[in-house]
Write an enzyme that holds these catalytic residues in place. Structure first.
Site, PDB file in Angstrom:
ATOM      1  N   HIS A  68      -4.896  -3.380   6.346  1.00 46.56           N
ATOM      2  CA  HIS A  68      -4.629  -3.646   4.841  1.00 46.56           C
ATOM      3  C   HIS A  68      -6.009  -4.184   4.310  1.00 46.56           C
ATOM      4  O   HIS A  68      -6.163  -5.630   4.174  1.00 46.56           O
ATOM      5  CB  HIS A  68      -3.562  -4.711   4.543  1.00 46.56           C
ATOM      6  CG  HIS A  68      -3.371  -5.245   3.124  1.00 46.56           C
ATOM      7  ND1 HIS A  68      -2.969  -4.524   1.994  1.00 46.56           N
ATOM      8  CD2 HIS A  68      -3.750  -6.399   2.767  1.00 46.56           C
ATOM      9  CE1 HIS A  68      -3.047  -5.030   1.110  1.00 46.56           C
ATOM     10  NE2 HIS A  68      -3.518  -6.189   1.260  1.00 46.56           N
ATOM     11  N   ASP A 127       0.788  -1.265  -0.137  1.00 40.64           N
ATOM     12  CA  ASP A 127      -0.009   0.084  -0.081  1.00 40.64           C
ATOM     13  C   ASP A 127       1.040   1.337  -0.125  1.00 40.64           C
ATOM     14  O   ASP A 127       0.585   2.063  -0.538  1.00 40.64           O
ATOM     15  CB  ASP A 127      -0.888  -0.077   1.254  1.00 40.64           C
ATOM     16  CG  ASP A 127      -1.475  -1.450   1.631  1.00 40.64           C
ATOM     17  OD1 ASP A 127      -2.226  -1.739   0.544  1.00 40.64           O
ATOM     18  OD2 ASP A 127      -1.325  -2.066   2.375  1.00 40.64           O
TER      19      ASP A 127
END
Ligand SMILES: NC(=O)c1ccc[n+]([C@@H]2O[C@H](COP(=O)([O-])OP(=O)(O)OC[C@H]3O[C@@H](n4cnc5c(N)ncnc54)[C@H](O)[C@@H]3O)[C@@H](O)[C@H]2O)c1
Ligand SMILES: O=C(O)C[C@H](O)C(=O)O
Length: 329
Positions: A188, A160
């Site tokens: 996440h 990410d």
């Protein structure tokens, strides 16, 4: 002086991330160009043959740093003497499966693996959980390993982080290496919060350079947070090479340190910083040095950020409650 090889256990070794990961570990990208490694591949019995094929290919690369490959379908053997463990293998969500079913199925994987790490890994074990839901799988494994310091269990949000770097670089016409101090907060998942308010682009505040809150809220954050789904839609399979690359980055940074003046994002057990309940495995800004990490303290969190961090942390707390309800903690 010849160094003792570092034992690296990789679960899900026959999967698509495993295939993109193992060659880079063996060529020195995980730990360093002068660090010999021994690979311990852990698979379920149905995955062992394919793992053997990958091991044959690893042999065929004649990597000077690769000092051995062993394949197991028993976690107790797979984690024996492990110094680094990459927990990639997980139960993917299949049609008709509810989130609770997924957590239960993964509990059946990560609880015994956590116990096997507790009982068999080396004293300096470092664990990275990649398999989804990564933060809560890491929590399950950590809870099953009471003799291992909790901070050794981490979850991957580096993918990410890397996605956010590129989106920001493309928006501002800068290079990724000019961007520092970006943060992924939370889970996440689609609730994660990529934060540029403390980031710098070539020394200037990134939010001021962008100067476009609508782009932040409506384009940047959803693009980063939903990138995994976009990759699945485009490729017909979830991210593999970029996930493997992020796993390499995560461990390399943990072991070798963050650059002066920069930080990275890691999913780690909260110590209560920034109002994240203690024990949740949440992503934070961290600096690393000598194989240890520390949460960056003292950042001002504005209202825009606070609401988004809280939403992602709420989801993590709900996942923790769900796995408590399943008797996995
Ligand atoms: N955190 C992240 O940023 C991120 C990014 C991408 C993918 N992922 C996740 O990583 C995981 C793996 O992805 P993939 O594409 O490699 O999947 P994959 O299905 O190609 O491979 C998974 C492998 O794990 C193995 N496996 C299943 N249960 C196991 C167990 N108990 N022990 C050992 N091995 C086991 C399977 O046999 C298979 O070979 C998925 O959960 C995926 O959602 C996470
Ligand atoms: O496997 C997924 O659901 C997506 C993956 O976590 C990703 O971020 O690419």
């Amino acid at each position: 002086m010849t160094r003792t090889p570092v034992n690296v256990t990789v679960t899900g070794a026959a999967g698509q991330i495993g295939y993109a990961l193992l060659f880079r570990i063996a060529s020195g990208h995980l730990l360093g160009a002068d660090v010999p490694v021994k690979l311990r591949l852990l698979e379920i019995p149905q995955g062992v043959k394919a793992a053997e094929g990958t091991a044959m290919e690893l042999d065929d690369c004649a990597f000077p740093l690769l000092k051995g490959i062993d394949i197991f379908d028993d976690p107790n053997q797979g984690f024996e003497g492990a110094n680094v463990a990459l927990l990639v293998g997980a139960r993917p969500r299949t049609k008709g499966m509810e989130r609770g079913d997924l957590l239960a199925a993964n509990g059946g994987i990560f609880k015994p693996q956590g116990k096997a790490i507790n009982d068999h890994a080396a004293d300096d074990i470092k664990v990275l959980v990649v398999g989804n839901p990564a933060n809560t799988n890491a929590l399950i494994a950590q809870a099953a390993a009471p003799d291992v310091p909790a901070e050794r269990f981490t979850a991957m949000t580096r993918l990410d982080h890397n996605r956010a770097l590129t989106q920001l670089a493309q928006k501002t016409g800068s290079s990724v290496e000019d961007i520092k101090r970006l943060t992924i907060w939370g889970n996440h998942s689609a609730t994660q919060y990529p934060d540029i308010f403390h980031a710098e682009i070539a020394g200037k505040n990134a939010a001021e350079v962008v100067n476009d809150e609508a782009w932040l809220a409506d384009t940047f954050i959803p693009t980063v947070a939903k990138r995994g789904a976009a990759i699945i839609e485009a490729r017909g399979a979830s991210s593999a090479a970029s996930a493997a690359n992020a796993a390499i980055d995560h461990v390399h940074t943990w072991v070798n340190g963050t650059a002066e003046g920069d930080w990275t994002s890691m999913g780690i057990p909260s110590d209560g910083s920034y109002g994240v309940p203690e024990g949740l495995i949440s992503s934070f800004p961290v600096t690393t040095k000598d194989g240890k990490y520390e949460i960056v303290q003292g950042l001002d969190i504005n209202e825009f950020s606070r609401a988004r961090i809280d939403a992602s942390v709420k989801e993590l707390a709900e996942e923790r409650e769900a796995v408590r309800g399943l008797d996995l903690l």
